[in-house]
Design a protein around this motif. Structure first.
Motif, mmCIF file in Angstrom:
data_model
loop_
_atom_site.group_PDB
_atom_site.id
_atom_site.type_symbol
_atom_site.label_atom_id
_atom_site.label_comp_id
_atom_site.label_asym_id
_atom_site.label_seq_id
_atom_site.Cartn_x
_atom_site.Cartn_y
_atom_site.Cartn_z
ATOM 1 N N GLU A 98 -1.912 -7.331 -7.994
ATOM 2 C CA GLU A 98 -1.430 -6.961 -6.783
ATOM 3 C C GLU A 98 -2.442 -6.694 -5.682
ATOM 4 N N ALA A 99 -3.574 -6.382 -6.163
ATOM 5 C CA ALA A 99 -4.711 -6.088 -5.255
ATOM 6 C C ALA A 99 -5.139 -7.508 -4.388
ATOM 7 N N THR A 100 -5.218 -8.305 -5.222
ATOM 8 C CA THR A 100 -5.457 -9.730 -4.495
ATOM 9 C C THR A 100 -4.418 -10.242 -3.728
ATOM 10 N N GLN A 101 -3.301 -10.172 -3.896
ATOM 11 C CA GLN A 101 -2.018 -10.669 -3.202
ATOM 12 C C GLN A 101 -2.042 -10.070 -1.998
ATOM 13 N N LEU A 102 -2.367 -8.597 -1.943
ATOM 14 C CA LEU A 102 -2.336 -7.891 -0.680
ATOM 15 C C LEU A 102 -3.643 -8.167 0.291
ATOM 16 N N ILE A 103 -4.730 -8.511 -0.332
ATOM 17 C CA ILE A 103 -5.930 -8.634 0.402
ATOM 18 C C ILE A 103 -5.858 -10.257 0.971
ATOM 19 N N ILE A 104 -5.715 -11.006 0.414
ATOM 20 C CA ILE A 104 -5.781 -12.584 0.515
ATOM 21 C C ILE A 104 -5.360 -12.608 1.926
ATOM 22 N N GLY B 59 4.583 -1.747 -20.587
ATOM 23 C CA GLY B 59 5.114 -0.462 -20.200
ATOM 24 C C GLY B 59 5.530 -0.664 -18.543
ATOM 25 N N ALA B 60 6.201 0.231 -18.149
ATOM 26 C CA ALA B 60 6.890 0.190 -16.807
ATOM 27 C C ALA B 60 5.576 0.054 -15.660
ATOM 28 N N GLU B 61 5.951 -0.495 -14.601
ATOM 29 C CA GLU B 61 4.912 -0.475 -13.829
ATOM 30 C C GLU B 61 4.747 0.674 -13.121
ATOM 31 N N LYS B 62 3.679 1.001 -12.750
ATOM 32 C CA LYS B 62 2.968 2.416 -12.235
ATOM 33 C C LYS B 62 3.279 2.117 -11.009
ATOM 34 N N THR B 63 4.320 2.765 -10.260
ATOM 35 C CA THR B 63 4.715 2.709 -9.088
ATOM 36 C C THR B 63 3.873 3.544 -8.191
ATOM 37 N N MET B 64 3.395 4.833 -8.415
ATOM 38 C CA MET B 64 2.482 5.588 -7.774
ATOM 39 C C MET B 64 1.178 4.824 -7.546
ATOM 40 N N GLN B 65 0.581 4.336 -8.727
ATOM 41 C CA GLN B 65 -0.661 3.463 -8.558
ATOM 42 C C GLN B 65 -0.656 2.538 -7.779
ATOM 43 N N LYS B 66 0.404 1.792 -7.766
ATOM 44 C CA LYS B 66 0.870 0.620 -6.748
ATOM 45 C C LYS B 66 0.910 1.192 -5.472
ATOM 46 N N ALA B 67 1.445 2.118 -5.029
ATOM 47 C CA ALA B 67 1.731 2.479 -3.818
ATOM 48 C C ALA B 67 0.542 3.111 -3.005
ATOM 49 N N MET B 68 -0.473 3.779 -3.809
ATOM 50 C CA MET B 68 -1.632 4.037 -3.369
ATOM 51 C C MET B 68 -2.619 3.114 -3.336
ATOM 52 N N LEU B 69 -2.370 2.120 -4.144
ATOM 53 C CA LEU B 69 -3.154 0.537 -3.785
ATOM 54 C C LEU B 69 -2.921 0.130 -2.547
ATOM 55 N N ARG B 70 -1.579 -0.106 -2.249
ATOM 56 C CA ARG B 70 -1.221 -0.684 -0.911
ATOM 57 C C ARG B 70 -1.586 0.052 0.347
ATOM 58 N N GLY B 71 -1.410 1.484 0.189
ATOM 59 C CA GLY B 71 -1.841 2.187 1.333
ATOM 60 C C GLY B 71 -3.492 2.016 1.535
ATOM 61 N N SER B 72 -4.111 2.164 0.472
ATOM 62 C CA SER B 72 -5.672 1.863 0.611
ATOM 63 C C SER B 72 -6.030 0.769 0.992
ATOM 64 N N ILE B 73 -5.558 -0.315 0.523
ATOM 65 C CA ILE B 73 -5.888 -1.578 1.285
ATOM 66 C C ILE B 73 -5.464 -1.630 2.625
ATOM 67 N N ARG B 74 -4.387 -1.175 3.119
ATOM 68 C CA ARG B 74 -3.741 -1.224 4.565
ATOM 69 C C ARG B 74 -4.835 -0.370 5.413
ATOM 70 N N ILE B 75 -5.158 0.738 5.175
ATOM 71 C CA ILE B 75 -6.004 1.680 5.677
ATOM 72 C C ILE B 75 -7.539 1.026 5.766
ATOM 73 N N ASN B 76 -8.090 0.548 4.357
ATOM 74 C CA ASN B 76 -9.584 0.025 4.504
ATOM 75 C C ASN B 76 -9.693 -1.158 5.275
ATOM 76 N N THR B 77 -8.672 -2.027 5.400
ATOM 77 C CA THR B 77 -8.694 -3.383 6.245
ATOM 78 C C THR B 77 -8.089 -3.417 7.641
ATOM 79 N N MET B 78 -7.726 -2.084 8.128
ATOM 80 C CA MET B 78 -6.984 -2.008 9.527
ATOM 81 C C MET B 78 -8.210 -2.206 10.554
ATOM 82 N N VAL B 79 -9.476 -1.706 10.179
ATOM 83 C CA VAL B 79 -10.483 -1.762 11.207
ATOM 84 C C VAL B 79 -11.543 -2.745 10.785
ATOM 85 N N ASP B 80 -11.536 -2.837 9.594
ATOM 86 C CA ASP B 80 -12.969 -3.686 9.105
ATOM 87 C C ASP B 80 -12.381 -4.808 8.248
ATOM 88 N N GLN B 81 -12.299 -5.802 8.508
ATOM 89 C CA GLN B 81 -11.852 -7.073 7.846
ATOM 90 C C GLN B 81 -13.145 -8.033 7.499
#
Length: 143
Positions: free
Chosen positions: A21-27, A65-87
């Motif tokens: 998930e992280a790699t797909q979001l950041i690529i 097991g089921a996907e950990k949707t909260m962790q996934k949402a936190m990952l998405r938000g973190s990547i979005r915020i952390n790459t908004m200014v610095d890529q």
């Protein structure tokens, strides 16, 4: 022993899902061709290792097991915020290294405490850890 196998395989499976998930979001945010290729290769390894863990779970008559949707949402938000200014390549490499280290920590913790897991399951966990360490070594080149 079966429960220990399932617990360790589930940890590997979830770690590879989060890594993928992280790699797909950041690529899409990676402009450096070499770094992009390394992260794409990392994604392929996550897919492969996750599929192995899933097959091994199925062989034991278990489903991942089921996907950990909260962790996934936190990952998405973190990547979005952390790459908004610095890529920059160094910043993206740091982000990926942090996530990779978290995966290593989770799998290592379970590997150490689940002594009764089968050799094949332990080997997959060790392969995961070795692979993640190689990923960190590659990412360090971009710091």
């Amino acid at each position: 022993m079966i429960n220990e196998n399932a617990t360790l395989l589930e940890e590997i499976y979830q770690a590879t899902k989060m890594g993928l998930e992280a790699t797909q979001l950041i690529i899409p945010k990676v402009q450096n061709p070499r770094l992009r290729t390394e992260i794409e290769d990392q994604a392929l390894r996550y897919q492969d290792m996750g599929a192995k863990a899933k097959r091994m779970l199925h062989a034991d008559g278990r489903m991942p097991g089921a996907e950990k949707t909260m962790q996934k949402a936190m990952l998405r938000g973190s990547i979005r915020i952390n790459t908004m200014v610095d890529q920059t390549p160094s910043h993206i490499a740091k982000l990926m290294m942090n996530g990779t280290a978290a995966g290593i920590k989770g799998v290592t913790k379970n590997l150490d405490r689940l002594d009764g897991a089968d050799t094949e399951v332990k080997k997959l966990a060790e392969d995961y850890i070795i692979n993640e360490q190689k990923n960190i070594d590659e990412l360090k080149k971009h710091l």
